[in-house]
Design a protein around this motif. Structure first.
Motif, PDB file in Angstrom:
ATOM      1  N   ASN A 133     -34.641  41.761 -83.347  1.00  0.00           N
ATOM      2  CA  ASN A 133     -33.744  40.736 -82.823  1.00  0.00           C
ATOM      3  C   ASN A 133     -32.708  40.322 -83.876  1.00  0.00           C
ATOM      4  OD1 ASN A 133     -32.724  38.803 -80.946  1.00  0.00           O
ATOM      5  ND2 ASN A 133     -33.830  37.234 -82.070  1.00  0.00           N
ATOM      6  N   ILE A 134     -33.146  40.112 -85.096  1.00  0.00           N
ATOM      7  CA  ILE A 134     -32.199  39.730 -86.162  1.00  0.00           C
ATOM      8  C   ILE A 134     -31.194  40.860 -86.398  1.00  0.00           C
ATOM      9  CG2 ILE A 134     -31.966  39.238 -88.622  1.00  0.00           C
ATOM     10  CD1 ILE A 134     -34.602  37.665 -88.421  1.00  0.00           C
ATOM     11  N   SER A 135     -31.675  42.105 -86.413  1.00  0.00           N
ATOM     12  CA  SER A 135     -30.774  43.238 -86.666  1.00  0.00           C
ATOM     13  C   SER A 135     -29.731  43.391 -85.559  1.00  0.00           C
ATOM     14  CB  SER A 135     -31.568  44.541 -86.824  1.00  0.00           C
ATOM     15  OG  SER A 135     -32.035  45.006 -85.569  1.00  0.00           O
ATOM     16  N   GLU A 136     -30.018  42.841 -84.376  1.00  0.00           N
ATOM     17  CA  GLU A 136     -29.086  42.920 -83.249  1.00  0.00           C
ATOM     18  C   GLU A 136     -28.264  41.641 -83.078  1.00  0.00           C
ATOM     19  OE1 GLU A 136     -31.727  43.980 -80.028  1.00  0.00           O
ATOM     20  OE2 GLU A 136     -31.768  46.081 -80.644  1.00  0.00           O
ATOM     21  N   GLY A 137     -28.257  40.782 -84.114  1.00  0.00           N
ATOM     22  CA  GLY A 137     -27.406  39.598 -84.092  1.00  0.00           C
ATOM     23  C   GLY A 137     -28.075  38.319 -83.625  1.00  0.00           C
ATOM     24  N   GLY A 138     -29.374  38.362 -83.377  1.00  0.00           N
ATOM     25  CA  GLY A 138     -30.104  37.170 -82.971  1.00  0.00           C
ATOM     26  C   GLY A 138     -30.603  36.395 -84.170  1.00  0.00           C
ATOM     27  N   MET A 139     -31.409  35.383 -83.906  1.00  0.00           N
ATOM     28  CA  MET A 139     -31.936  34.568 -85.002  1.00  0.00           C
ATOM     29  C   MET A 139     -33.392  34.223 -84.776  1.00  0.00           C
ATOM     30  SD  MET A 139     -32.623  31.154 -84.409  1.00  0.00           S
ATOM     31  CE  MET A 139     -31.959  29.657 -83.792  1.00  0.00           C
ATOM     32  N   VAL A 140     -34.048  33.928 -85.895  1.00  0.00           N
ATOM     33  CA  VAL A 140     -35.431  33.450 -85.900  1.00  0.00           C
ATOM     34  C   VAL A 140     -35.447  32.186 -86.748  1.00  0.00           C
ATOM     35  CG1 VAL A 140     -37.823  33.966 -86.516  1.00  0.00           C
ATOM     36  CG2 VAL A 140     -36.340  35.794 -85.657  1.00  0.00           C
ATOM     37  N   TYR A 141     -36.089  31.156 -86.235  1.00  0.00           N
ATOM     38  CA  TYR A 141     -36.108  29.852 -86.885  1.00  0.00           C
ATOM     39  C   TYR A 141     -37.551  29.382 -86.940  1.00  0.00           C
ATOM     40  CZ  TYR A 141     -33.570  25.616 -88.231  1.00  0.00           C
ATOM     41  OH  TYR A 141     -33.020  24.580 -88.918  1.00  0.00           O
ATOM     42  N   GLY A 142     -37.932  28.760 -88.038  1.00  0.00           N
ATOM     43  CA  GLY A 142     -39.327  28.368 -88.190  1.00  0.00           C
ATOM     44  C   GLY A 142     -39.536  26.913 -88.539  1.00  0.00           C
ATOM     45  N   ALA A 143     -40.748  26.465 -88.250  1.00  0.00           N
ATOM     46  CA  ALA A 143     -41.229  25.132 -88.636  1.00  0.00           C
ATOM     47  C   ALA A 143     -42.370  25.366 -89.612  1.00  0.00           C
ATOM     48  CB  ALA A 143     -41.718  24.365 -87.409  1.00  0.00           C
ATOM     49  N   PHE A 144     -42.253  24.774 -90.808  1.00  0.00           N
ATOM     50  CA  PHE A 144     -43.222  25.021 -91.875  1.00  0.00           C
ATOM     51  C   PHE A 144     -43.880  23.721 -92.318  1.00  0.00           C
ATOM     52  CE2 PHE A 144     -40.280  28.492 -91.933  1.00  0.00           C
ATOM     53  CZ  PHE A 144     -41.041  29.599 -92.298  1.00  0.00           C
ATOM     54  N   SER A 145     -45.175  23.787 -92.548  1.00  0.00           N
ATOM     55  CA  SER A 145     -45.931  22.674 -93.116  1.00  0.00           C
ATOM     56  C   SER A 145     -46.621  23.194 -94.368  1.00  0.00           C
ATOM     57  CB  SER A 145     -46.977  22.177 -92.115  1.00  0.00           C
ATOM     58  OG  SER A 145     -47.790  21.191 -92.711  1.00  0.00           O
ATOM     59  N   GLU A 146     -46.333  22.554 -95.494  1.00  0.00           N
ATOM     60  CA  GLU A 146     -46.903  22.966 -96.776  1.00  0.00           C
ATOM     61  C   GLU A 146     -46.690  24.458 -97.028  1.00  0.00           C
ATOM     62  OE1 GLU A 146     -50.956  21.575 -96.872  1.00  0.00           O
ATOM     63  OE2 GLU A 146     -50.334  19.493 -96.575  1.00  0.00           O
ATOM     64  N   GLY A 147     -45.511  24.956 -96.638  1.00  0.00           N
ATOM     65  CA  GLY A 147     -45.152  26.348 -96.863  1.00  0.00           C
ATOM     66  C   GLY A 147     -45.686  27.323 -95.828  1.00  0.00           C
ATOM     67  N   ASN A 148     -46.483  26.852 -94.874  1.00  0.00           N
ATOM     68  CA  ASN A 148     -47.070  27.727 -93.864  1.00  0.00           C
ATOM     69  C   ASN A 148     -46.324  27.605 -92.536  1.00  0.00           C
ATOM     70  OD1 ASN A 148     -49.315  28.686 -95.465  1.00  0.00           O
ATOM     71  ND2 ASN A 148     -50.167  26.628 -95.245  1.00  0.00           N
ATOM     72  N   LEU A 149     -46.065  28.758 -91.908  1.00  0.00           N
ATOM     73  CA  LEU A 149     -45.403  28.770 -90.606  1.00  0.00           C
ATOM     74  C   LEU A 149     -46.318  28.136 -89.563  1.00  0.00           C
ATOM     75  CD1 LEU A 149     -42.873  29.859 -89.035  1.00  0.00           C
ATOM     76  CD2 LEU A 149     -44.351  31.774 -88.386  1.00  0.00           C
ATOM     77  N   LYS A 150     -45.785  27.128 -88.858  1.00  0.00           N
ATOM     78  CA  LYS A 150     -46.564  26.428 -87.830  1.00  0.00           C
ATOM     79  C   LYS A 150     -45.861  26.421 -86.472  1.00  0.00           C
ATOM     80  CE  LYS A 150     -50.109  25.468 -90.281  1.00  0.00           C
ATOM     81  NZ  LYS A 150     -51.418  26.007 -89.906  1.00  0.00           N
ATOM     82  N   GLY A 151     -44.654  26.945 -86.428  1.00  0.00           N
ATOM     83  CA  GLY A 151     -43.918  27.072 -85.177  1.00  0.00           C
ATOM     84  C   GLY A 151     -42.714  27.958 -85.420  1.00  0.00           C
ATOM     85  N   PHE A 152     -42.278  28.643 -84.374  1.00  0.00           N
ATOM     86  CA  PHE A 152     -41.102  29.492 -84.547  1.00  0.00           C
ATOM     87  C   PHE A 152     -40.445  29.743 -83.203  1.00  0.00           C
ATOM     88  CE2 PHE A 152     -44.570  32.349 -83.711  1.00  0.00           C
ATOM     89  CZ  PHE A 152     -44.028  33.363 -82.938  1.00  0.00           C
ATOM     90  N   LEU A 153     -39.190  30.132 -83.284  1.00  0.00           N
ATOM     91  CA  LEU A 153     -38.436  30.524 -82.105  1.00  0.00           C
ATOM     92  C   LEU A 153     -37.576  31.710 -82.462  1.00  0.00           C
ATOM     93  CD1 LEU A 153     -35.143  29.756 -82.105  1.00  0.00           C
ATOM     94  CD2 LEU A 153     -36.105  27.491 -82.273  1.00  0.00           C
ATOM     95  N   SER A 154     -37.160  32.410 -81.428  1.00  0.00           N
ATOM     96  CA  SER A 154     -36.270  33.545 -81.585  1.00  0.00           C
ATOM     97  C   SER A 154     -35.294  33.527 -80.419  1.00  0.00           C
ATOM     98  CB  SER A 154     -37.093  34.844 -81.577  1.00  0.00           C
ATOM     99  OG  SER A 154     -36.264  35.977 -81.670  1.00  0.00           O
ATOM    100  N   VAL A 155     -34.002  33.624 -80.726  1.00  0.00           N
ATOM    101  CA  VAL A 155     -32.964  33.669 -79.702  1.00  0.00           C
ATOM    102  C   VAL A 155     -32.176  34.958 -79.899  1.00  0.00           C
ATOM    103  CG1 VAL A 155     -30.911  32.533 -78.738  1.00  0.00           C
ATOM    104  CG2 VAL A 155     -32.793  31.140 -79.641  1.00  0.00           C
ATOM    105  N   SER A 156     -31.920  35.659 -78.792  1.00  0.00           N
ATOM    106  CA  SER A 156     -31.144  36.898 -78.856  1.00  0.00           C
ATOM    107  C   SER A 156     -29.699  36.593 -79.207  1.00  0.00           C
ATOM    108  CB  SER A 156     -31.205  37.640 -77.513  1.00  0.00           C
ATOM    109  OG  SER A 156     -30.463  36.919 -76.540  1.00  0.00           O
ATOM    110  N   GLY A 157     -28.999  37.602 -79.662  1.00  0.00           N
ATOM    111  CA  GLY A 157     -27.592  37.439 -80.005  1.00  0.00           C
ATOM    112  C   GLY A 157     -26.652  38.054 -78.993  1.00  0.00           C
ATOM    113  N   THR A 158     -27.179  38.547 -77.864  1.00  0.00           N
ATOM    114  CA  THR A 158     -26.366  39.245 -76.880  1.00  0.00           C
ATOM    115  C   THR A 158     -26.302  38.452 -75.581  1.00  0.00           C
ATOM    116  OG1 THR A 158     -27.067  41.360 -77.820  1.00  0.00           O
ATOM    117  CG2 THR A 158     -26.069  41.424 -75.631  1.00  0.00           C
ATOM    118  N   LEU A 159     -25.107  38.036 -75.213  1.00  0.00           N
ATOM    119  CA  LEU A 159     -24.910  37.325 -73.953  1.00  0.00           C
ATOM    120  C   LEU A 159     -25.196  38.260 -72.784  1.00  0.00           C
ATOM    121  CD1 LEU A 159     -21.629  35.486 -74.921  1.00  0.00           C
ATOM    122  CD2 LEU A 159     -23.815  34.384 -74.412  1.00  0.00           C
ATOM    123  N   PHE A 160     -25.813  37.729 -71.724  1.00  0.00           N
ATOM    124  CA  PHE A 160     -26.096  38.545 -70.551  1.00  0.00           C
ATOM    125  C   PHE A 160     -25.987  37.704 -69.289  1.00  0.00           C
ATOM    126  CE2 PHE A 160     -30.194  36.701 -71.492  1.00  0.00           C
ATOM    127  CZ  PHE A 160     -30.821  36.548 -70.267  1.00  0.00           C
TER     128      PHE A 160
END
Length: 177
Positions: free
Chosen positions: A64-91
């Protein structure tokens, strides 16, 4: 508990990123469309990811990142506790959708606002990248649907055949950005 929200770069996406993340969910009721009407059905199962599921997730997020999308995270004490991913291609017919491909919060932090903040970040990013709406092929569990409805999501006006084929029991949703 202090939560830090930030973009996740492609080189940080690996199995070890998810070592303190718990996908586990006990599902007892799900939404289903029966004869054109939505209703809640008693459908019980445990939704938990295997190592193979995490490996597939890592590859999907990197792609997804290589195709222009993004990944975003929520971290607690350095550990991933939530994440999302959105595509970069309109459809869609009017090229107005971006795909909210992933949105998950670790089991122990659900109900504490992490998902709400991640969803807000997804909408913000999508708007900056030309979308009018987020498209969400969402788990049909009552708890998942309650979250998305609270975020302002409604049944998608236009269904993505790709998503329906991949997850026929998911609810196809949209939300204006």
């Amino acid at each position: 508990m202090l939560i830090e929200y930030k973009m996740i770069e492609v080189d940080a996406i690996a199995l070890k990123l998810f070592q303190e993340f718990r996908r586990h969910q006990n599902v007892t009721k799900c939404w289903r469309k029966v004869e054109g009407n939505w209703c809640i059905k008693d459908i019980a199962f445990v939704d938990d990811w295997t190592k193979e599921d995490y490996e597939n997730l890592v590859e999907s997020l990197k792609k997804n990142i290589s195709e222009g999308g993004m990944v975003y995270g929520a971290f607690s004490e350095g550990n991933l506790k939530g994440f999302l991913s959105v595509s970069g291609t309109l459809f869609g017919a009017g090229k107005e959708y971006l795909d909210l491909m992933e949105l998950y919060v670790s089991e122990e932090l659900r109900g504490q606002g992490v998902g709400t903040e991640l969803f807000r970040k997804a909408k913000e990013w999508a708007a900056l990248h030309g979308a009018k709406k987020l498209y969400i092929s969402a788990h049909s569990a009552v708890e998942s649907q309650t979250f998305y409805k609270r975020m302002g999501c409604v049944e998608a006006q236009e269904y993505s055949a790709k998503h329906v084929e991949k997850e026929p029991c998911d609810c196809q949703l949209e939300c204006g950005v």
